[in-house]
Design a protein around this motif. Structure first.
Motif, mmCIF file in Angstrom:
data_model
loop_
_atom_site.group_PDB
_atom_site.id
_atom_site.type_symbol
_atom_site.label_atom_id
_atom_site.label_comp_id
_atom_site.label_asym_id
_atom_site.label_seq_id
_atom_site.Cartn_x
_atom_site.Cartn_y
_atom_site.Cartn_z
ATOM 1 N N GLU A 48 0.822 -1.216 0.000
ATOM 2 C CA GLU A 48 0.000 0.000 0.000
ATOM 3 C C GLU A 48 0.854 1.264 0.000
ATOM 4 N N ASP A 49 2.116 1.159 0.414
ATOM 5 C CA ASP A 49 2.990 2.331 0.489
ATOM 6 C C ASP A 49 3.837 2.515 -0.772
ATOM 7 N N LEU A 50 3.789 1.549 -1.680
ATOM 8 C CA LEU A 50 4.628 1.612 -2.878
ATOM 9 C C LEU A 50 3.847 2.168 -4.061
ATOM 10 N N PHE A 51 4.563 2.784 -4.996
ATOM 11 C CA PHE A 51 3.951 3.330 -6.202
ATOM 12 C C PHE A 51 4.000 2.264 -7.285
ATOM 13 N N LYS A 52 2.821 1.771 -7.691
ATOM 14 C CA LYS A 52 2.745 0.723 -8.708
ATOM 15 C C LYS A 52 2.599 1.364 -10.081
ATOM 16 N N CYS A 53 3.437 0.905 -11.009
ATOM 17 C CA CYS A 53 3.500 1.542 -12.327
ATOM 18 C C CYS A 53 2.728 0.776 -13.396
ATOM 19 N N GLY A 54 2.227 -0.398 -13.097
ATOM 20 C CA GLY A 54 1.597 -1.240 -14.105
ATOM 21 C C GLY A 54 2.565 -2.289 -14.613
ATOM 22 N N ASP A 55 2.018 -3.310 -15.290
ATOM 23 C CA ASP A 55 2.830 -4.413 -15.810
ATOM 24 C C ASP A 55 3.617 -5.111 -14.708
ATOM 25 N N GLY A 56 3.095 -5.069 -13.467
ATOM 26 C CA GLY A 56 3.767 -5.734 -12.359
ATOM 27 C C GLY A 56 5.025 -5.045 -11.887
ATOM 28 N N LEU A 57 5.192 -3.756 -12.201
ATOM 29 C CA LEU A 57 6.395 -3.012 -11.828
ATOM 30 C C LEU A 57 6.079 -1.971 -10.758
ATOM 31 N N TYR A 58 7.096 -1.699 -9.927
ATOM 32 C CA TYR A 58 6.949 -0.750 -8.831
ATOM 33 C C TYR A 58 8.138 0.205 -8.801
ATOM 34 N N LEU A 59 7.895 1.429 -8.301
ATOM 35 C CA LEU A 59 8.977 2.373 -8.063
ATOM 36 C C LEU A 59 9.692 1.967 -6.780
ATOM 37 N N ILE A 60 11.003 1.876 -6.812
ATOM 38 C CA ILE A 60 11.743 1.418 -5.631
ATOM 39 C C ILE A 60 11.735 2.478 -4.535
ATOM 40 N N PRO A 61 11.736 2.059 -3.253
ATOM 41 C CA PRO A 61 11.844 3.024 -2.152
ATOM 42 C C PRO A 61 13.286 3.495 -1.948
ATOM 43 N N THR A 62 14.256 2.593 -2.124
ATOM 44 C CA THR A 62 15.683 2.920 -2.017
ATOM 45 C C THR A 62 16.450 2.014 -2.979
ATOM 46 N N ALA A 63 17.712 2.354 -3.218
ATOM 47 C CA ALA A 63 18.543 1.527 -4.107
ATOM 48 C C ALA A 63 18.878 0.184 -3.483
ATOM 49 N N GLU A 64 18.563 0.012 -2.207
ATOM 50 C CA GLU A 64 18.788 -1.275 -1.543
ATOM 51 C C GLU A 64 18.063 -2.394 -2.266
ATOM 52 N N VAL A 65 16.876 -2.094 -2.807
ATOM 53 C CA VAL A 65 16.063 -3.129 -3.449
ATOM 54 C C VAL A 65 16.755 -3.714 -4.683
ATOM 55 N N PRO A 66 17.094 -2.905 -5.689
ATOM 56 C CA PRO A 66 17.773 -3.518 -6.839
ATOM 57 C C PRO A 66 19.160 -4.049 -6.501
ATOM 58 N N LEU A 67 19.871 -3.407 -5.582
ATOM 59 C CA LEU A 67 21.216 -3.872 -5.236
ATOM 60 C C LEU A 67 21.186 -5.250 -4.601
ATOM 61 N N THR A 68 20.175 -5.507 -3.780
ATOM 62 C CA THR A 68 20.069 -6.811 -3.128
ATOM 63 C C THR A 68 19.861 -7.911 -4.161
ATOM 64 N N ASN A 69 19.323 -7.552 -5.317
ATOM 65 C CA ASN A 69 19.072 -8.528 -6.373
ATOM 66 C C ASN A 69 20.212 -8.642 -7.374
ATOM 67 N N VAL A 70 21.308 -7.906 -7.132
ATOM 68 C CA VAL A 70 22.469 -7.999 -8.003
ATOM 69 C C VAL A 70 23.219 -9.289 -7.687
ATOM 70 N N PRO A 71 23.742 -10.007 -8.689
ATOM 71 C CA PRO A 71 24.471 -11.254 -8.431
ATOM 72 C C PRO A 71 25.603 -11.059 -7.425
ATOM 73 N N VAL A 72 25.898 -12.114 -6.674
ATOM 74 C CA VAL A 72 26.904 -12.025 -5.622
ATOM 75 C C VAL A 72 28.308 -11.808 -6.174
ATOM 76 N N SER A 73 28.493 -11.953 -7.490
ATOM 77 C CA SER A 73 29.816 -11.727 -8.061
ATOM 78 C C SER A 73 30.215 -10.267 -7.967
ATOM 79 N N TYR A 74 29.204 -9.380 -7.805
ATOM 80 C CA TYR A 74 29.492 -7.970 -7.568
ATOM 81 C C TYR A 74 29.771 -7.815 -6.069
ATOM 82 N N THR A 75 30.941 -7.336 -5.707
ATOM 83 C CA THR A 75 31.280 -7.205 -4.292
ATOM 84 C C THR A 75 31.454 -5.744 -3.920
ATOM 85 N N HIS A 76 31.260 -5.448 -2.642
ATOM 86 C CA HIS A 76 31.432 -4.089 -2.113
ATOM 87 C C HIS A 76 30.601 -3.086 -2.905
#
Length: 254
Positions: free
Chosen positions: A216-244
Motif C-alpha cells: 500500500e505504500d509503494l507506487f505501482k507503475c503497471g505491468d507488475g512493476l513498482y517504483l523502488i523506495p531505495t537503491a537497496e532493493v535492486p542492489l540486493t538482487n544484483v548477483p553475488v559476483s558484484y562485491t562491495h
C-alpha cells in the motif's frame, strides 16, 4: 521471511520477540497448527500413493491372469481422489502459512533495548569531543533558511512536516557531497558504483521484504512493476559476483 524450522524449534522465543515488537504472538500458534496439518496431509498422501502403487501392481497381475479387475480399479480410483483432495488442501495450507509468515517482522537482536520512542535508545559509543562555543549555536535549519538555501515551508506544503527543499548553494552542496562520497568509496575503498533501475518487478521487492507488507505504500507503475523506495532493493538482487556495492540513491530526485 523467517525459516519455518526456527518457528518449530523455538516457538516461545519467537512469541516473546513478537510481544517486544507489540505484535500478537498467537500468529505463531496458528502457523504451527496449519504447518502440522500440512505435514500430516503430506504423510497421508505419501502412504496412499504407496498403497496405490501396490494396488496398481495387483491390477497388472490380475490382468495377466485374465481375472476381473473392476473392484481393484475402483479402489485405485478412490485412492486417487483422496490423494488429489489431500494435495489440494496441502497447497491451500501452504498458501495460508506463507501469507502469515510474510507478515512476521525480522527478529531484533537481544541487545536492542525495548522502548516506546527514541528516548529509550542507548548510546553504544561516541567519537571525538563535542565542540564548546562561546555563543549559543543555531540549528542548521535556522542557518539554512537565513542563508536562503533551505526552504522548509514550501517543502511542508508539497509534502508534510520534516521534509525540506534544498535550493541554490544548498542544493549544490548536497549534490557535491553525493559525488564526493561516491568518489572516495570507488577510488579509495574499492567499491563498485552502481546506478540501478528505479523501477523493479514484484519478485525483486518480495526478495527484500518490501512486498507484500508495504504494498500500500509503494507506487505501482503497471505491468507488475513498482517504483523502488531505495537503491537497496535492486542492489540486493544484483548477483553475488558484484562485491562491495554502493549505489547512487537518487529516486527522490526524479
Amino acid at each position: 521471511m523467517l525459516d519455518i524450522k526456527l518457528i518449530r524449534k523455538e516457538p516461545e522465543k519467537i512469541k516473546d520477540i513478537l510481544m517486544r515488537r507489540k505484535m500478537d504472538p498467537s500468529v505463531i500458534d496458528e502457523i504451527l497448527s496449519l504447518d502440522e496439518k500440512r505435514r500430516e496431509n503430506i504423510s497421508k498422501a505419501d502412504e496412499l500413493k504407496n498403497i496405490r502403487n501396490l494396488e496398481s501392481k495387483e491390477i497388472g497381475s490380475l490382468k495377466k491372469a485374465g481375472k476381473d479387475i473392476t473392484e481393484q480399479s475402483e479402489k485405485v480410483r478412490q485412492i486417487g481422489d483422496q490423494i488429489k483432495a489431500l494435495d489440494e488442501e496441502t497447497v491451500e495450507l501452504e498458501h495460508k502459512v506463507k501469507k502469515l509468515m510474510e507478515a512476521i517482522p525480522n527478529l531484533p537482536s537481544e541487545k536492542v533495548p525495548d522502548g516506546e520512542d527514541d528516548s529509550f535508545n542507548v548510546e553504544v559509543r561516541s567519537w571525538g569531543e563535542k565542540p564548546v562555543f562561546n555563543f549559543e549555536p543555531k540549528a542548521h535549519w535556522d542557518i539554512g533558511e537565513k542563508l536562503d538555501i533551505i526552504d522548509i515551508p514550501r517543502a511542508v506544503k508539497m509534502s508534510k512536516p520534516r521534509f525540506v527543499m534544498m535550493k541554490k548553494e544548498g542544493a549544490m552542496l548536497e549534490r557535491a557531497l553525493i559525488s564526493f562520497m561516491l568518489d572516495v568509496h570507488t577510488r579509495e575503498n574499492g567499491y563498485t558504483e552502481i546506478y540501478p533501475p528505479f523501477i523493479v518487478n514484484y519478485q525483486a521487492l518480495y526478495g527484500t521484504g518490501q512486498l507484500p507488507k508495504f504494498e500500500e505504500d509503494l507506487f505501482k507503475c503497471g505491468d507488475g512493476l513498482y517504483l523502488i523506495p531505495t537503491a537497496e532493493v535492486p542492489l540486493t538482487n544484483v548477483p553475488v559476483s558484484y562485491t562491495h556495492l554502493r549505489a547512487h540513491e537518487t529516486p527522490e530526485h526524479l
